[in-house]
Write a protein that holds these residues in place. Structure first.
Motif, PDB file in Angstrom:
ATOM      1  N   UNK A 169       1.014 -12.073  -4.551  1.00 50.70           N
ATOM      2  CA  UNK A 169      -0.053 -12.173  -5.548  1.00 50.70           C
ATOM      3  C   UNK A 169      -1.151 -13.062  -4.972  1.00 50.70           C
ATOM      4  N   UNK A 170      -2.250 -12.473  -4.511  1.00 47.62           N
ATOM      5  CA  UNK A 170      -3.353 -13.277  -3.974  1.00 47.62           C
ATOM      6  C   UNK A 170      -3.806 -14.346  -4.965  1.00 47.62           C
ATOM      7  N   UNK A 171      -4.130 -15.515  -4.410  1.00 44.32           N
ATOM      8  CA  UNK A 171      -4.583 -16.692  -5.155  1.00 44.32           C
ATOM      9  C   UNK A 171      -3.479 -17.361  -5.967  1.00 44.32           C
ATOM     10  N   UNK A 172      -2.261 -16.824  -5.904  1.00 45.59           N
ATOM     11  CA  UNK A 172      -1.132 -17.475  -6.584  1.00 45.59           C
ATOM     12  C   UNK A 172      -0.058 -17.887  -5.576  1.00 45.59           C
ATOM     13  N   UNK A 173       0.385 -16.949  -4.746  1.00 48.02           N
ATOM     14  CA  UNK A 173       1.365 -17.305  -3.721  1.00 48.02           C
ATOM     15  C   UNK A 173       0.955 -16.807  -2.336  1.00 48.02           C
ATOM     16  N   UNK A 174      -0.321 -16.462  -2.193  1.00 47.97           N
ATOM     17  CA  UNK A 174      -0.879 -16.063  -0.893  1.00 47.97           C
ATOM     18  C   UNK A 174      -2.203 -16.796  -0.716  1.00 47.97           C
ATOM     19  N   UNK A 175      -2.141 -18.097  -0.674  1.00 48.24           N
ATOM     20  CA  UNK A 175      -3.343 -18.928  -0.675  1.00 48.24           C
ATOM     21  C   UNK A 175      -4.120 -18.794   0.634  1.00 48.24           C
ATOM     22  N   UNK A 176      -5.120 -17.913   0.647  1.00 48.14           N
ATOM     23  CA  UNK A 176      -6.018 -17.820   1.789  1.00 48.14           C
ATOM     24  C   UNK A 176      -5.453 -17.153   3.023  1.00 48.14           C
ATOM     25  N   UNK A 177      -4.181 -16.741   2.999  1.00 49.46           N
ATOM     26  CA  UNK A 177      -3.592 -16.133   4.191  1.00 49.46           C
ATOM     27  C   UNK A 177      -3.886 -14.638   4.208  1.00 49.46           C
ATOM     28  N   UNK A 179      -3.358 -10.634   4.621  1.00 47.61           N
ATOM     29  CA  UNK A 179      -2.200  -9.819   4.276  1.00 47.61           C
ATOM     30  C   UNK A 179      -1.522  -9.282   5.529  1.00 47.61           C
ATOM     31  N   UNK A 180      -0.204  -9.266   5.481  1.00 54.29           N
ATOM     32  CA  UNK A 180       0.611  -8.761   6.585  1.00 54.29           C
ATOM     33  C   UNK A 180       1.551  -7.692   6.051  1.00 54.29           C
ATOM     34  N   UNK A 181       2.360  -7.128   6.943  1.00 54.88           N
ATOM     35  CA  UNK A 181       3.305  -6.107   6.515  1.00 54.88           C
ATOM     36  C   UNK A 181       4.309  -6.664   5.512  1.00 54.88           C
ATOM     37  N   UNK A 182       4.680  -7.929   5.676  1.00 56.18           N
ATOM     38  CA  UNK A 182       5.658  -8.528   4.761  1.00 56.18           C
ATOM     39  C   UNK A 182       5.047  -8.856   3.409  1.00 56.18           C
ATOM     40  N   UNK A 183       3.724  -8.658   3.241  1.00 58.47           N
ATOM     41  CA  UNK A 183       3.057  -8.917   1.974  1.00 58.47           C
ATOM     42  C   UNK A 183       2.837  -7.638   1.177  1.00 58.47           C
ATOM     43  N   UNK A 184       3.621  -6.619   1.446  1.00 56.48           N
ATOM     44  CA  UNK A 184       3.495  -5.361   0.714  1.00 56.48           C
ATOM     45  C   UNK A 184       4.076  -5.504  -0.687  1.00 56.48           C
ATOM     46  N   UNK A 185       3.455  -4.827  -1.642  1.00 60.63           N
ATOM     47  CA  UNK A 185       3.948  -4.794  -3.016  1.00 60.63           C
ATOM     48  C   UNK A 185       4.786  -3.538  -3.199  1.00 60.63           C
ATOM     49  N   UNK A 262      -0.439  -0.666 -14.501  1.00 62.89           N
ATOM     50  CA  UNK A 262       0.273  -1.763 -13.849  1.00 62.89           C
ATOM     51  C   UNK A 262      -0.435  -2.200 -12.578  1.00 62.89           C
ATOM     52  N   UNK A 263      -1.061  -1.261 -11.888  1.00 63.74           N
ATOM     53  CA  UNK A 263      -1.655  -1.558 -10.589  1.00 63.74           C
ATOM     54  C   UNK A 263      -2.965  -2.318 -10.713  1.00 63.74           C
ATOM     55  N   UNK A 264      -3.668  -2.174 -11.824  1.00 64.49           N
ATOM     56  CA  UNK A 264      -4.992  -2.797 -11.903  1.00 64.49           C
ATOM     57  C   UNK A 264      -4.912  -4.310 -12.044  1.00 64.49           C
ATOM     58  N   UNK A 265      -3.699  -4.851 -12.237  1.00 64.99           N
ATOM     59  CA  UNK A 265      -3.532  -6.304 -12.283  1.00 64.99           C
ATOM     60  C   UNK A 265      -3.335  -6.907 -10.884  1.00 64.99           C
ATOM     61  N   UNK A 266      -3.161  -6.071  -9.876  1.00 64.15           N
ATOM     62  CA  UNK A 266      -2.842  -6.566  -8.535  1.00 64.15           C
ATOM     63  C   UNK A 266      -3.977  -6.266  -7.562  1.00 64.15           C
ATOM     64  N   UNK A 267      -4.220  -7.215  -6.658  1.00 66.34           N
ATOM     65  CA  UNK A 267      -5.233  -7.035  -5.618  1.00 66.34           C
ATOM     66  C   UNK A 267      -4.614  -6.753  -4.256  1.00 66.34           C
ATOM     67  N   UNK A 268      -3.320  -6.520  -4.198  1.00 70.39           N
ATOM     68  CA  UNK A 268      -2.649  -6.256  -2.930  1.00 70.39           C
ATOM     69  C   UNK A 268      -3.099  -4.909  -2.380  1.00 70.39           C
ATOM     70  N   UNK A 269      -3.297  -4.829  -1.073  1.00 67.53           N
ATOM     71  CA  UNK A 269      -3.793  -3.586  -0.454  1.00 67.53           C
ATOM     72  C   UNK A 269      -2.715  -2.824   0.301  1.00 67.53           C
ATOM     73  N   UNK A 270      -1.503  -3.385   0.393  1.00 64.92           N
ATOM     74  CA  UNK A 270      -0.393  -2.684   1.048  1.00 64.92           C
ATOM     75  C   UNK A 270       0.632  -2.355  -0.032  1.00 64.92           C
ATOM     76  N   UNK A 271       0.836  -1.075  -0.290  1.00 67.85           N
ATOM     77  CA  UNK A 271       1.691  -0.635  -1.390  1.00 67.85           C
ATOM     78  C   UNK A 271       2.814   0.258  -0.889  1.00 67.85           C
ATOM     79  N   UNK A 272       4.006   0.035  -1.422  1.00 69.82           N
ATOM     80  CA  UNK A 272       5.132   0.941  -1.238  1.00 69.82           C
ATOM     81  C   UNK A 272       5.483   1.469  -2.631  1.00 69.82           C
ATOM     82  N   UNK A 273       5.217   2.746  -2.863  1.00 70.15           N
ATOM     83  CA  UNK A 273       5.385   3.337  -4.193  1.00 70.15           C
ATOM     84  C   UNK A 273       6.625   4.215  -4.185  1.00 70.15           C
ATOM     85  N   UNK A 274       7.558   3.942  -5.093  1.00 69.35           N
ATOM     86  CA  UNK A 274       8.848   4.616  -5.131  1.00 69.35           C
ATOM     87  C   UNK A 274       8.971   5.389  -6.436  1.00 69.35           C
TER      88      UNK A 274
END
Length: 737
Positions: A169-177, A179-185, A262-274
Motif C-alpha cells: 500500500x503506497x504511502x502506508x507500508x511502501x514509504x518512497x520505495x 515498486x518491485x516484483x515482491x510488491x505485487x498485489x 475494490x481496485x480503485x482504492x489501490x495505487x499498486x501497478x503490479x497486479x496478480x488477478x486470480x
C-alpha cells in the motif's frame, strides 16, 4: 473518578464491576482484584474472618454476563459457618460441583412468574434495531471516523474497512520505495451462493447505515442469488468495497463491478488477478473497465497485470488453460494457491439462514460486520501465521534447490548444449509469454478423428474423379472400418460390465460359478482375408486409435500423479480411465501387429513421468518410460520435467523473499497506523473539554495498541533472519560436501 482506595471501598458489595484506570494518557482496563479488593464470605461487608481460608493462587473464577472475572476471595473458616458451597449460594453464586469449588457462575432468574399468564412486553424487534445501531457506532469508533473534524458524514467509500497490513500500500507500508516484483498485489475473485437474500423489503424502508463505507456496495430491493467478493489472495482479507450481490448467478457484470470497486482504492501497478474462470473472464475486461462509472475506471493497460486460475480449480480446465494460467509456471507468485476465499466461506455460511430474510440494509450491514470481524482476526493472527509460513518455506526452499542442482548436474553430463538452450527458453518465456511455453507437454497431432476426416476427404475426391465406385449410399470404406472400431470399444466395455456382474452373481448364487463359461474374447485373426484397401484404411485408423489411447493414458497418469496429493477415494474413477485407455491401446496394438510390424511392449511401462526417475540427491535419474516418448524425442520429455523442477525451485525462493518482504510491510503499516491515530488525537477542535479529552485519550489508546502489535510481531519474528542464514549456510556446506 475515585482514587484506588476509595474505588476498592465503594465496590465491596460489587466485586464484578468492570473498572478502568487513567494512566495519564488514556484509560486502561483493571480488575478490582488488581486494585486490592478481597471478598470475604460468611461475614458482613467490611468485616474480616479470624480463620479465613483462601486458594493457593488466590484465583477464583466467576462467570458473569458481562465477562469472566478472576476475583480474590476468602471463605469463612469459623466452626459454626456454612460449607463453602452454601457460602457461595448465599450471595447467589452457583458453584461448580466440588467440595472446594474454584469456579462459580451468577444465577439468573426469569423476569416473570413462569406461568405465561402475565408475559412481559415483547421488545425483540426494538432490541435488534439497537444492536444494529450499536454495531454501526462501534464501526465508526474503531475506524477513527469520529475524529474527523468534518464529521462522520465526510466518510469516504471503504474508509471504515480493516485494511490488510501485509499487502503493498503506497504511502502506508511502501514509504518512497520504488515498486518491485515482491510488491505485487494479489487479488482473487469468488462467489458464494449460500448467501441468498429474499426481497422482503426495500432500500426506503430498510436503509443501510454504512452506505458503502465498509466492504459492501448498496443492495437493491430484489432477490439476490448470492454475493461476489474480491479478496487479498495471500492473506484472505476482504478488500474495501469488494463485495457485491448477484442477481442471476455469477455474471460477468457483477464481478467486473466488484473488481473495479475494490481496485480503485489501490495505487499498486503490479497486479496478480486470480479467478477460477480467468481464462474467459479476462478477454473483455479491459473494455468493461472503460464502461465503469468515472470514479471506478482504471487503466489496466498501464499496469502489469497477470491473470491466473487458482490451483484447485485449474485441473478442471482444458489443457491450453492449464499451461497458460497456471501458478506453477508463472514468475513472481511464490507458493500462492489462490484458494483463500474458500477458507472464509465456512465461517460465514452458518449465518446465511438468518440473513436471507433480513431487509437489504440490515443484511448489508450484518455482512460488513462479519467481514470486519474476519479481517481483524486475520490481522492480529499475522504474527503466528507468517512465522509458520517462514518456518515451512526455508527448509522447502533449500531442499528443492539441492534436488534441482543434483538434476541439473546430472543433465550437464549428457545434454550440456540442450541445458543451455532450455535455460534460455525459460528466461525468454518469463519475459514474453507469447514465446513458446517451455513447460507445455506437446501432444501428438495425429488422432483418430483427424485421420477419419482425411480419409473422408480422400474418398470424396475419389468419387468425384470416378476412380472408385460407391457400394452403399450411406457407408464408405472408412465409415465401415470406423464403425467397427467403435463397436469394438463398446464390446469391450460390455465385457467388463458382464464380468463385474458375474462376480456379484456368484455371491448370491454360488452354484452358478460351475456353469459360467468364459466370455469369448474379441480377437482379430490374421487368417481372414479382406481387400488391401480396407486393410490400409484400418491400419491408418488403428494408428489414430493408438495415438488417442496414448494421449488419454498420458492425461490419466498426469492426473493420477496430481490426485495422489488428495484423498484416495478420488482416484477410483481415475484408475478406471487409465485402465480403459490401456485396454484401448492393447486392442489397437493387437490389430497393428497383424496389419503392420510393431514392437511388443506396454504393461510394465505404464508409469507417470515423474515416477520414472528419482530426484533425490545421489540417486540421479533413470530412463523415462517409452509411452512418454512415443513419436517424441525422449529429450523433450526430460526438457519439460527440468523446466518444471526449475520453476518449483524458483517459486520456493520467491516465497521466502515474499514472506520476508511481507514482514516488513506489516511492521511499517502498523507504525503508520499508530502515527495516523496520533494525528487524530488533536484533529477535533471543540469547546467541549470533556469531549476533546475523551477523543484524545481514545486516539492515544488505539495508537498504543498498534505499537503493542508491532512489538509483539517483531518479537515473534526476531529469529527468522538467523534461521534463514543458518539454513543457507547448511545448504552451502552440504553442496560443497
Amino acid at each position: 473518578m475515585y482514587c484506588q482506595e476509595c474505588a476498592v471501598t465503594c465496590h465491596g458489595d460489587h466485586p464484578l464491576h468492570h473498572v478502568r484506570e487513567w494512566n495519564g494518557r488514556y484509560f486502561t482496563s483493571k480488575t478490582l482484584k488488581e486494585l486490592g479488593l478481597i471478598m470475604q464470605l460468611g461475614h458482613p461487608i467490611g468485616k474480616r474472618c479470624c480463620r479465613p481460608w483462601s486458594f493457593l493462587k488466590d484465583e477464583f473464577v466467576v462467570m458473569h454476563r458481562n465477562r469472566i472475572h478472576i476475583v480474590s476471595l476468602t471463605f469463612c473458616g469459623c466452626e459454626t459457618t456454612d460449607s463453602y458451597t452454601q457460602q457461595l449460594l448465599c450471595i447467589h453464586w452457583l458453584p461448580a460441583p466440588s467440595n472446594k469449588p474454584h469456579t462459580a457462575a451468577i444465577t439468573l432468574s426469569h423476569h416473570s412468574d413462569n406461568t405465561g399468564l402475565n408475559p412481559p412486553t415483547a421488545r425483540y424487534k426494538q432490541f435488534l434495531r439497537m444492536v444494529h445501531q450499536w454495531h454501526h457506532l462501534k464501526m465508526f469508533k474503531h475506524s477513527g471516523q469520529g475524529h474527523d473534524p468534518a464529521g462522520v458524514l465526510n466518510t469516504k467509500e471503504g474508509e471504515c474497512a480493516v485494511l490488510c497490513p501485509v499487502c503493498p500500500q503506497p504511502r502506508k507500508n511502501m514509504m518512497g520505495s520504488p515498486e518491485r516484483d515482491v510488491d505485487a498485489l494479489f487479488v482473487t475473485l469468488d462467489a458464494n451462493f449460500c448467501l441468498r437474500h429474499h426481497a422482503v423489503s426495500n432500500n426506503e424502508n430498510n436503509l443501510s447505515l454504512s452506505q458503502g463505507w465498509v466492504y459492501f456496495h448498496m443492495l437493491k430491493s430484489h432477490n439476490a442469488t448470492g454475493i461476489g467478493m474480491v479478496v487479498c489472495a495471500r492473506h484472505g482479507m476482504r478488500l474495501p468495497n469488494g463485495i457485491v450481490d448477484l442477481q442471476y448467478g455469477e455474471r460477468y457484470v457483477n464481478m467486473d463491478y466488484a473488481f473495479a470497486s475494490a481496485l480503485h482504492h489501490s495505487d499498486v501497478t503490479v497486479l496478480k488477478v486470480l479467478y477460477n474462470i480467468a481464462c474467459q473472464w479476462h478477454k473483455k475486461l479491459y473494455q468493461q473497465m472503460d464502461q465503469m462509472p468515472p470514479s471506478l475506471q482504471s487503466n489496466l493497460c498501464d499496469q502489469a497485470v497477470t491473470f491466473l486460475i487458482p490451483k484447485f480449480h485449474l485441473p478442471a480446465h482444458i489443457a491450453s488453460c492449464q499451461w497458460s494460467f497456471s501458478f506453477n509456471w508463472t514468475k513472481g507468485v511464490g507458493q500462492t494457491d489462490g484458494e483463500e476465499p474458500e477458507h472464509g466461506w465456512a465461517n460465514l455460511n452458518p449465518a446465511a439462514s438468518s440473513m436471507k430474510t433480513m431487509g437489504p440494509g440490515h443484511c448489508q450491514d450484518t455482512l460488513d460486520d462479519y467481514f470486519g470481524d474476519w479481517n481483524w482476526k486475520k490481522l492480529i493472527g499475522l504474527g503466528a501465521s507468517l512465522l509458520r509460513k517462514v518456518k515451512e518455506a526455508i527448509p522447502e526452499c533449500n531442499d528443492h534447490q539441492r534436488d534441482f542442482e543434483e538434476l541439473t548436474w546430472s543433465l550437464k553430463l549428457k545434454f550440456p548444449e540442450q541445458l543451455t538452450l532450455w535455460k534460455q527458453q525459460v528466461e525468454d518465456w518469463e519475459a514474453d509469454s507469447t514465446k513458446p511455453n517451455p513447460f507445455e507437454v506437446k501432444n501428438d497431432s495425429i488422432t483418430q478423428a483427424s485421420i477419419c476426416l482425411q480419409l473422408a476427404k480422400d474418398e470424396a475426391d475419389a468419387l468425384v474423379g470416378g476412380s472408385e465406385l460407391l457400394l452403399h449410399p450411406d457407408v464408405t470404406p472408412s465409415i465401415l472400418i470406423g464403425a467397427g472400431i467403435d463397436l469394438e470399444d463398446q464390446h469391450n466395455a460390455l465385457v467388463r460390465q458382464i464380468e463385474a456382474w458375474q462376480k456379484l452373481q456368484v455371491l448370491f448364487i454360488a452354484s452358478v460359478s460351475a456353469l459360467q463359461d468364459e466370455w469369448p474374447e474379441f480377437a482379430i485373426s490374421g487368417k481372414v482375408t479382406c481387400p488391401p484397401k480396407l486393410a490400409m484404411i484400418e491400419l491408418q485408423l488403428r494408428e489414430g486409435q493408438v495415438h488417442d489411447a496414448l494421449n488419454d493414458l498420458h492425461q490419466g497418469l498426469r492426473s493420477h500423479a496430481y490426485m495422489l496429493k488428495f484423498k484416495d477415494h478420488f482416484l477410483c474413477a481415475l484408475y478406471t480411465k487409465i485402465n480403459t485407455a490401456a485396454t484401448r491401446y492393447c486392442v489397437a496394438y493387437q490389430a497393428l501387429t497383424i496389419l503392420a510390424p510393431w514392437l511388443d511392449k506396454l504393461d510394465k511401462d505404464i508409469s507417470a513421468l515423474t515416477d520414472a526417475y528419482d530426484l533425490q540427491p545421489g540417486e540421479g535419474w533413470h530412463h523415462v518410460s517409452w509411452i512418454w516418448c512415443a513419436n517424441l524425442n525422449s529429450i523433450l520429455a526430460i526438457h519439460v520435467e527440468w523446466c518444471k523442477a526449475h520453476a518449483c525451485t524458483h517459486h520456493w525462493e520467491e516465497e521466502v523473499r515474499l514472506l520476508f518482504e511481507e514482514k516488513q510491510h506489516t511492521l511499517q503499516f502498523l507504525e503508520w497506523h499508530a502515527n495516523w491515530w496520533m494525528g487524530c488525537a488533536s484533529a477535533i477542535a471543540t469547546g467541549d473539554k470533556a469531549l476533546s479529552n475523551g477523543c484524545h485519550a481514545y486516539a492515544e489508546h488505539q495508537a498504543e495498541l498498534q505499537h503493542q502489535l508491532t512489538r509483539s510481531f517483531a518479537d515473534m519474528w526476531k529469529d527468522t533472519q538467523c534461521f534463514l542464514d543458518v539454513a543457507n549456510a547448511y545448504s552451502c556446506h552440504s553442496a560443497i560436501g
